[in-house]
Design an enzyme around this catalytic site. Structure first.
Site, mmCIF file in Angstrom:
data_model
loop_
_atom_site.group_PDB
_atom_site.id
_atom_site.type_symbol
_atom_site.label_atom_id
_atom_site.label_comp_id
_atom_site.label_asym_id
_atom_site.label_seq_id
_atom_site.Cartn_x
_atom_site.Cartn_y
_atom_site.Cartn_z
ATOM 1 N N GLY A 112 -71.675 -34.379 47.433
ATOM 2 C CA GLY A 112 -72.133 -35.477 48.293
ATOM 3 C C GLY A 112 -71.003 -36.293 48.863
ATOM 4 O O GLY A 112 -71.181 -37.459 49.220
ATOM 5 N N SER B 100 -68.559 -28.936 46.121
ATOM 6 C CA SER B 100 -68.173 -29.841 47.200
ATOM 7 C C SER B 100 -67.466 -31.066 46.621
ATOM 8 O O SER B 100 -66.482 -30.933 45.907
ATOM 9 C CB SER B 100 -69.400 -30.214 48.035
ATOM 10 O OG SER B 100 -69.030 -30.885 49.219
#
Length: 521
Positions: free
Chosen positions: A123, A209
């Site tokens: 995120g 991520s």
């Protein structure tokens, strides 16, 4: 939306009361932590504890390191996920009181010492939580006899706004308190995971991520040393963190957006959380596009150096590492616009200009790629060039730098593409469901067919083997060689996986002439 933690858990506990006794009539599992006992539920033979507190409410210590939780009496229900950190993009309840983690385990206090797989959500350091259906640890824990942990921590301005040069000594660590939350959670694992059937001496941090980037950053943080023993990053391409000057520019701009002067950090610490969240919509003062960026800061204290610049940190050189990427990374960011699948040759250079991190001529790149892939469409090249010039280089640098110091690393490239929407290919985050085995979860595009199951069984087995032994080799995959130079052996994951030396070599060489710094740093 911001909700009171007690109200959330109170309502959830009422709804969850029938789970206190499972279908077989056995009592709900109870585990003892250093702060008190917690009651979970049993799901498909796995003991599940959701919303276990690992840190005290941070609202009174905004921008400061969190503290351990106060002990409680009796048994606290751990039946519902805790709130996520305040953020812009979520349908979950949020609160500054967000330091909660979740545990999936085959056994409680059974004397077993299972590998612990500690997952950090993605995120971009700005959004997300440990409660996504994609991260449900039930299948992974049951299939491989491991303990799975997911975690919430402070994000965006709450976790990474660098105020040290504006607010005095008590805010010296403000640029990295989100990472310090993760260290606090890892300390909780060290002190408590044995009660959940896990081995505190065998902890693997892994993340996708921004979560993978945080795992990589912990490798350069002295305070994290000894709390983890292996690392796996899935498209977590951080090489550089944010420098303190740029971080201060962003902090000043953020305060200005809130109507505060640079010296008014005391007021910043007491404004309603919702006002800080609303201010996150501002444009970044240093970037061409996008909202204001907050993430890990080289503060010469908590984080004394960049994660992978100028080299791989030698203090974590002994830690085994998996470094993964997906073949079509940027389809996750750019594939939502149907126009990007119908580009013309005239449109392509202009579209590339806004999406590249490596500063190279779009026209030059189009010419090189058309020669390399003469049958490709403009849209094919758009996704290939943006992946190679934006999302892929950081993974390569991590693997190369590890190889240069002789540190153990295994690299994979996921080629197996989305089954429910084939045009999306192997997009950024597509490997999550394949590792967790959550093929049918909301957000997964793997489908549940034989092909997806075949890839799931390979990738999840390799991750579980890595967590258990520090080596991902197992019967489910071909012999996976460590990443070395100049060969660059890489496991290309598909229905039938194979080792390939230097996959996409020509693309790598095209972009090798330009230096890479993580966007926003």
């Amino acid at each position: 939306m911001t909700l009171d933690r007690r109200a959330v858990l109170g309502a959830a506990a009422v709804l969850a009361m029938p789970l206190q006794v499972n279908a077989a009539g056995r009592a709900a599992p109870v585990a003892t932590t250093t702060a008190g006992r917690v009651r979970g539920a049993e799901v498909d033979g796995i003991k599940v504890f959701k919303g276990v507190r690992y840190g005290a409410d941070t609202s009174a210590r905004r921008f400061q390191p969190a503290q351990a939780p106060q002990p409680w009496k009796g048994i606290a229900d751990a039946l519902a996920y805790g709130p996520a950190s305040p953020q812009l993009k979520t349908d979950e309840p949020t609160s500054e009181d967000c330091l909660f983690l979740n545990v999936w385990t085959p056994g409680v206090a059974d004397g077993r010492k299972r590998p612990v797989m500690f997952y950090v959500h993605g995120g971009a350091h700005a959004n997300g939580s440990g409660s996504s259906p994609l991260y449900d640890g039930t299948w992974l824990a049951r299939t491989y006899d491991v303990v799975v942990v997911t975690v919430n921590h402070r994000l965006n301005a709450f976790g990474y706004s660098y105020l040290a040069r504006l607010g005095g000594a008590e805010l010296a660590d403000s640029g990295n308190v989100g990472n310090l939350d993760l260290i606090l959670a890892l300390q909780w694992v060290r002190d408590n995971i044995a009660a959940f059937g896990g081995d505190p001496g065998n902890v693997t941090t892994f993340g996708q991520s921004g979560g993978g980037a945080k795992c990589v950053t912990l490798m350069a943080m002295p305070r994290a040393a000894g709390l983890y023993h292996k690392v796996a990053t899935m498209s977590g391409q951080h090489v550089t963190a944010m420098g303190p000057i740029h971080a201060t520019i962003r902090a000043r701009a953020f305060m200005d957006r809130l109507g505060l002067k640079p010296g008014e950090t005391d007021k910043l610490r007491t404004l309603p959380a919702a006002q800080l969240v609303e201010a996150l919509k501002m444009r970044d003062p240093l970037e061409r596009k996008g909202g204001v960026v907050f993430w890990s800061v080289v503060d010469h204290g908590v984080l004394p150096r960049h994660p992978f610049y100028p080299d791989a940190p030698r203090e974590s050189g002994h830690i085994p590492m998996i470094i993964g990427n997906t073949h079509d990374e940027t389809k996750a960011f750019l594939g939502g616009d149907p126009k990007n699948f119908a580009l013309t040759w005239d449109e392509l250079p202009g579209k590339l200009e806004n999406e590249l991190v490596l500063d190279m001529s779009p026209e030059y790149l189009v010419g090189r790629y058309r020669a390399l892939y003469p049958q490709a469409s403009p849209s094919d090249l758009f996704f290939a060039i943006t992946t190679a010039g934006r999302s892929w280089p950081g993974h390569l640098i991590q693997a190369e730098q590890r190889a240069r110091i002789g540190a153990p690393a295994w690299m994979y490239q996921l080629d197996f593409g989305a089954q429910t929407d084939p045009k999306m290919g192997a997009y950024h985050s597509y490997d999550i469901a394949l590792v967790f085995g959550t093929l049918a979860a909301k957000g997964s595009m793997t489908g549940t067919g034989p092909a997806a199951i075949k890839v799931r069984d390979q990738l999840s087995a390799a991750f579980a083997a890595f967590a258990r032994t520090g080596d991902p080799n197992c019967a489910a995959i071909p012999a996976w060689e460590k990443y070395t130079l100049p060969r660059r052996p890489t496991l290309v994951v598909n229905e039938t996986s194979a080792m390939v030396d230097d996959p996409r070599r020509e693309e790598r060489e095209i972009f090798a002439v330009a230096p890479f710094m993580k966007e926003g740093t």
